[in-house]
Design an enzyme around this catalytic site. Structure first.
Site, mmCIF file in Angstrom:
data_model
loop_
_atom_site.group_PDB
_atom_site.id
_atom_site.type_symbol
_atom_site.label_atom_id
_atom_site.label_comp_id
_atom_site.label_asym_id
_atom_site.label_seq_id
_atom_site.Cartn_x
_atom_site.Cartn_y
_atom_site.Cartn_z
ATOM 1 N N ASP A 203 0.827 -1.212 0.000
ATOM 2 C CA ASP A 203 0.000 0.000 0.000
ATOM 3 C C ASP A 203 0.860 1.260 0.000
ATOM 4 O OD1 ASP A 203 -2.069 -1.733 0.173
ATOM 5 O OD2 ASP A 203 -2.657 -1.227 2.216
ATOM 6 N N TYR B 231 -10.927 -3.630 -2.365
ATOM 7 C CA TYR B 231 -10.240 -3.653 -1.073
ATOM 8 C C TYR B 231 -11.047 -2.921 0.003
ATOM 9 C CZ TYR B 231 -6.314 -3.274 2.214
ATOM 10 O OH TYR B 231 -5.505 -3.352 3.318
#
Length: 714
Positions: free
Chosen positions: A89, A296
């Site tokens: 991320d 997500y």
């Protein structure tokens, strides 16, 4: 990512291609070591051993995901691998996940960084064309380590000193303690609240029109002065007509609420279905990982980036089946219009808002709970892509004597996005002046008055916090901070408040499991233990301001303006201060929930606590830790009042009890349920049968999904 990079050869925990090897973490694979790693004496919790301040904190592999760590380590240390690309991320925590693995695996190879917030094919390809040097993100990594180590030094020391001094399991930290304090503050506000009577006046006309009095100075629709209201009523009773002095008609539009981030989804799921934050995250995780039909879940953004726009049409097609086919078809009738209300690159950090994927959806494979969460996301997605809700707002102003009265009405011109919700979406706040169906009326009209009456009400206290409103408070805790420090409040707003979208559910769950908070109905209250913890904990640890102060310093570290070691030394000094303050405190912890029963393991008295799902007896001695369930709220329903039954007792003596007075042995209940099953067809069986019939009858010959399904079968 592996597909985009042509990595199709499957290995143990990795995928390989001509140029790249793709491997992955499962969240954190490495974490900071527990205290006993530094010295065996820390295995026992002793007051005299505190504070614990190791010179350097060590990293350990998390046992649960140790196999994947070994798989990643093997790939990182391959001789044919010349450099490592970090593709976790794009944020502080993502950097920490990768760097800790690399450090623990003792890898010294050159680092590159893929920095993207979207995982479309285009975004991945573009990202690989402009990889950054790993050195650019060194300071971000240092700030991530600083945050984690600070939580270790302060959290573990504070928890151990409170627990050992008072021989009670008292967990303390910079996020969970302020969370308890916010709930306690709301309870105190309710306790201190004194209701006040207020008065209004309404006039009913012969055309079923209700006019409401408005104060000409303040524009309020009510007054707290009863004498004023009584005097007005007396004067107005003499008047028989109301003169319309203005009719204002305004064309208005309202847009759909924003796309979901995790916190907003958790709030709505709690309001609509009573799901806990943890339960919603767990369901979302299945829809993302197992079914692959939602993106997500752990995102704090309610926007999408520009590169996602090109994929919207395919996402609408994929989810536009069953109950969503009609609104999806409307969206696809013309080109999808985007705007800054949901497309904004600057508002997307690590991940974009929760969306449907381009995967074909089989709704029959979803459980009831999965479908409910999926339904929330899809309706919100389709609503955002739909036209605005259009209506004409009419405001009337009338005069009765010398006083002003008003009325409001709404004429719907186009449902727009509300059609997705079948016009059942409640987006209005509770207002004093409610819209009504207005008669055809013009300025200057004189309306006969049928009656003039005084209305009375009382101010209401603030509502107790529930999981939905607690999530809001954690996300925006500024109102629970000293109002004079706007910079700290700004920093907390910027960093997303207390905890993160990924951790808030676990924090709330932990507070329930350690019996610091409890539920009464849907509302959350601080237990006696929680209230005592707030009395025993240092003042700093109870305020969200501590998190804000840390975040300001962590931001300075990420910008290279503050050394990580300087911050950590500050945190060690603060941990020392906290330990000494608690050690020297004269405050005492008292168990006020002692029962008459003794622990079967150690013989000490048992405590009665309210768990999240019922009552428990737990041993007073934290080192013993014996627990026993006394009663639990079940999903079984009372045959009389249909409320949830409570199951009490142990073994064959277990009995169902209802608040209405119904009592039934578990064995009797089981027999009754079995008989019902044998004589009745369940709703699930009926639903399954109807779905099979519909599938057989409705399947078109040129099914648009046939090709996709055929490929899946291969």
């Amino acid at each position: 990512m592996a597909r985009v990079l042509n990595c199709s050869k499957k290995g143990d925990g990795y995928l390989e291609g001509q140029e790249y090897i793709v491997t992955w973490a499962l969240g954190h694979l490495v974490t900071l070591a527990d205290p006993e790693t530094y010295d065996d004496k820390y295995k026992a919790w002793k007051l005299e051993d505190l504070p614990m301040l190791p010179k350097e904190l060590k990293l350990v592999v998390i046992k649960k995901t140790g196999k994947q760590f070994q798989a990643v380590k093997t790939q990182l240390n391959r001789k044919d691998v010349s450099e490592v690309i970090i593709a976790t991320d794009a944020g502080r925590e993502g950097e920490l996940v990768a760097r800790w693995i690399i450090e623990k695996a003792n890898v010294k190879k050159p680092l590159k960084r893929l920095w993207i917030s979207s995982v479309t094919d285009k975004a991945i390809k573009d990202g690989f064309k402009q990889l950054k040097s790993g050195k650019q993100y060194e300071n971000l990594y240092h700030s991530a380590v600083a945050r984690s180590e600070a939580d270790w030094f302060v959290g573990i020391n504070a928890t151990r000193v409170l627990t050992t001094k008072h021989n009670a399991q008292l967990s303390c930290g910079r996020v969970q303690t302020p969370t308890i304090a916010m709930i306690a503050k709301r309870e105190e506000e309710i306790k201190q609240f004194k209701p006040k009577d207020f008065y209004g006046i309404t006039a009913q006309t012969d055309q079923k029109l209700k006019l409401v009095w408005q104060d000409q100075k303040s524009n309020d629709l009510k007054t707290f002065d009863k004498m004023q209201s009584d005097e007005l009523l007396k004067q107005l009773k003499h008047h028989k007509t109301a003169q319309i002095i203005s009719v204002e008609k305004t064309a208005k539009k309202s847009y759909a609420p924003q796309l979901y981030d995790l916190t907003e989804l958790q709030r709505d799921a709690n309001k609509a279905f009573g799901y806990s934050a943890k339960e919603t995250l767990s369901i979302m995780q299945k829809l993302y990982e197992q079914h692959k039909i939602l993106t997500y879940p752990r995102t704090d953004s309610r926007f999408i980036s520009t590169d996602i726009v090109a994929t919207l049409k395919d996402r609408v097609k994929a989810c536009g089946i069953g109950p969503y086919s009609k609104p999806a078809a409307k969206v696809l009738q013309s080109s999808i219009k985007t705007n800054k209300s949901f497309v904004d690159d600057s508002k997307v950090s690590d991940h974009h808002a929760i969306l449907p994927t381009e995967e074909f959806v089989n709704l029959t494979k979803l459980t009831d709970k999965e479908w409910k969460i999926y339904d929330l996301v899809i309706k919100r997605f389709l609503a955002v892509l739909s036209p605005p809700f259009l209506y004409e707002q009419t405001k009337l102003k009338a005069k009765i004597g010398q006083e002003i009265f008003i009325a409001s009405g709404k004429i719907i011109q186009a449902l727009g996005w509300k059609e997705v919700y079948e016009n059942r979406f409640d987006d209005t706040d509770e207002e004093d002046l409610k819209d009504q169906q207005l008669p055809d009326i013009s300025k200057g009209d004189q309306l006969p008055i049928l009656s003039i009456t005084q209305t009375k009400g009382q101010t209401k206290p603030p509502a107790p916090l529930n999981e939905a409103t607690l999530l809001s408070a954690m996300e925006n805790p500024a109102k629970y901070m000293p109002s004079n420090d706007k910079e700290l409040a700004r920093m907390l707003g910027k960093t997303g408040g207390l905890g993160t979208v990924a951790t808030r559910a676990d924090i709330i769950e932990k507070l329930f499991n350690t019996f610091l908070i409890e539920k009464r109905g849907k509302d959350i209250f601080v237990t006696s233990k929680g209230k005592q913890l707030l009395d025993l904990a240092p003042e700093d640890l109870k305020s969200p301001a501590l998190t804000a102060e840390w975040e300001m310093k962590l931001e300075a570290i990420s910008k290279g303006q503050l050394k990580k070691d300087t911050f950590i030394n500050e945190m060690k000094s603060y941990a020392k201060l906290v330990v000494n303050e608690i050690k020297n405190s004269k405050e005492k912890f008292k168990h006020d929930n002692l029962t008459g029963s003794k622990c079967p393991e150690c013989g000490k008295p048992m405590l009665e606590v309210n768990g999240k799902r019922g009552k428990m007896h737990v041993c007073q001695d934290r080192e013993c830790g014996h627990k026993k369930t006394i009663s639990q709220t079940t999903n079984a329903r009372c045959p009389n009042c249909k409320k949830k039954l409570e199951l009490r007792g142990q073994g064959e003596g277990q009995i169902f009890v209802c608040k209405c007075g119904h009592r039934e042995k578990l064995s009797t209940f089981t027999d009754r349920r079995n008989k019902e099953k044998n004589t009745k067809i369940s709703k699930k069986d009926v639903s399954k049968y109807l779905n099979q019939q519909k599938k057989a009858d409705d399947e078109p010959f040129n099914n648009p999904f046939a090709e996709a399904l055929a490929k899946l079968k291969k």
